[in-house]
Motif scaffolding. Structure first.
Motif, PDB file in Angstrom:
ATOM      1  N   ASP A  97      55.332  19.974  -3.539  1.00 23.38           N
ATOM      2  CA  ASP A  97      54.307  19.525  -2.594  1.00 23.38           C
ATOM      3  C   ASP A  97      54.121  18.014  -2.672  1.00 23.38           C
ATOM      4  O   ASP A  97      53.886  17.342  -1.658  1.00 23.38           O
ATOM      5  N   ARG A 102      52.550  17.564   0.882  1.00 24.15           N
ATOM      6  CA  ARG A 102      51.780  18.701   1.404  1.00 24.15           C
ATOM      7  C   ARG A 102      50.399  18.726   0.754  1.00 24.15           C
ATOM      8  O   ARG A 102      50.282  18.577  -0.462  1.00 24.15           O
ATOM      9  N   ARG A 103      49.387  18.968   1.548  1.00 17.65           N
ATOM     10  CA  ARG A 103      48.018  19.114   1.055  1.00 17.65           C
ATOM     11  C   ARG A 103      47.439  20.406   1.628  1.00 17.65           C
ATOM     12  O   ARG A 103      46.890  20.404   2.736  1.00 17.65           O
ATOM     13  N   GLU A 154      40.947  20.364  -4.576  1.00 14.76           N
ATOM     14  CA  GLU A 154      40.620  19.017  -4.109  1.00 14.76           C
ATOM     15  C   GLU A 154      41.219  17.955  -5.030  1.00 14.76           C
ATOM     16  O   GLU A 154      41.742  16.931  -4.563  1.00 14.76           O
ATOM     17  N   ARG A 156      43.867  18.347  -6.898  1.00 13.61           N
ATOM     18  CA  ARG A 156      45.316  18.420  -6.687  1.00 13.61           C
ATOM     19  C   ARG A 156      45.709  17.662  -5.429  1.00 13.61           C
ATOM     20  O   ARG A 156      46.645  16.850  -5.432  1.00 13.61           O
ATOM     21  N   ASN A 157      44.988  17.919  -4.340  1.00 14.53           N
ATOM     22  CA  ASN A 157      45.337  17.249  -3.080  1.00 14.53           C
ATOM     23  C   ASN A 157      45.099  15.747  -3.143  1.00 14.53           C
ATOM     24  O   ASN A 157      45.834  14.966  -2.522  1.00 14.53           O
ATOM     25  N   MET A 160      48.121  13.952  -4.250  1.00 12.36           N
ATOM     26  CA  MET A 160      49.316  14.018  -3.401  1.00 12.36           C
ATOM     27  C   MET A 160      49.456  12.719  -2.614  1.00 12.36           C
ATOM     28  O   MET A 160      48.980  12.592  -1.486  1.00 12.36           O
TER      29      MET A 160
END
Length: 329
Positions: A97, A102-103, A154, A156-157, A160
């Motif tokens: 990801d 990717r989010r 949140e 994790r994203n 990204m």
């Protein structure tokens, strides 16, 4: 322009200094990272948040009178040793990801995470038990965990980034075997198994920075760092003593390095291929890192200089190994 490391596998037994090392690197300027450590701006991946959520899943299921799936007790090791591979598959997904920017934005973060656990388990040959839960049990579970899973998603994203150009991805995890075991450790325990489960894309770009302490010292520092009021913390979480003895009582990284057929590497056999990952051992048996857990204003200049110099030497050696062509099939 200094040669930058692309992907660094930051490995060690629990409480050995991995997270403190990561925190210290995060305090450096871009110039210090690049010129002294051969690191671009770092992007961090870590399997500990997934371990914590596995324990939370088991805690809620046990409370509801169901099987815990991952753990029978908060004080015991994993029920299914193949879940060491489950964790690696989750890191593989995170890395993919990250590469493809990717989010995910699911309606339910808890349902998203439970599905990811099951999919990762299937990949390593473990039972995808969470999708088999009765609907009422699964609904109660997702409701109880939604807030924590949303925070994990949140975070994790937020990591990204839009581009990995000029950046270094740091992937952190700990592996080991039972107290008294001698290498080679039987799969799925130890580093040999977990390294073999990493994706081809990670392995092609990775170097190993191993923070070395003895299992006995790891257990001592684990007790010293534990804050029972902050169990989800990267810097202050405590690993139960039964886990320290059952899962981290022995360590195979030094053995893997000594047995590799190319110096300064770890030989990884996976999916019909053989790779030699550049590897260095950062000797932290005499503690160089624990001071980093304190407020930065309390760090002494001597402690900083000692740690900085040792890290710079280790990362510099990794670059030399890579440039000498030892990462070969």
């Amino acid at each position: 322009m200094p040669q930058l490391l692309d992907v660094v596998l930051l490995l060690a037994l629990p409480a050995s200094g991995k997270s403190e090392t990561r925190r210290y690197l995060g305090c450096l300027t871009a110039e210090q990272c690049r010129n002294d450590m051969h690191l671009g701006q770092t992007v961090d991946l870590d399997d500990y948040p997934y371990v914590h959520m596995m324990r939370r899943v088991s805690q809620e299921l046990t409370k509801a009178g169901s099987d815990g799936v991952f753990f029978d007790s908060q004080e015991l090791p994993m029920k299914q040793p193949l879940d060491w591979g489950t964790l690696i598959e989750l890191l593989n997904e995170d890395f993919d990801d990250l590469v493809h920017r990717r989010r995910p934005a699911p309606a339910s973060a808890a349902a998203w995470l439970l599905d990811r656990f099951d999919t990762a388990r299937e990949k390593v040959g473990a039972e995808p038990a969470l999708r088999k839960l009765p609907k009422v049990v699964r609904d109660e579970l997702t409701g109880a965990l939604e807030k924590e899973c949303r925070e994990l998603l949140e975070n994790r994203n937020a990591g990204m980034v839009d581009s990995l150009d000029g950046r270094t991805v740091v992937i952190e995890f700990a592996r080991g075997g039972p107290d008294g075991a001698t290498p080679p450790l039987a799969a799925p325990m130890g580093y040999a198994y977990s390294l073999s489960r990493l994706s081809d894309e990670i392995l092609a770009r990775a170097s190993i920075f191993y923070v070395w302490v003895t299992p006995e010292e790891s257990r001592r520092r684990n007790i010293a760092r534990t804050d029972p009021n902050d169990p989800g913390s990267i810097l202050h979480h405590g690993v139960p003593s039964a886990v320290m003895l059952g899962d981290y009582g022995s360590d195979d990284m030094s053995w893997l390095m000594s047995k590799s057929d190319r110096p300064d590497t770890v030989r990884v056999e996976t999916r019909g291929s053989i790779l030699h990952l550049p590897a260095v051992r950062f000797d932290n048996r005499k503690d160089k890192t624990s001071f980093v857990r304190a407020d930065r204003s309390a760090w002494s200049a001597q402690d900083v200089a000692t740690l900085h110099g040792a890290l710079a030497e280790g990362f510099g050696r990794l670059v030399l190994v890579r440039e000498s062509g030892k990462l070969m099939r």
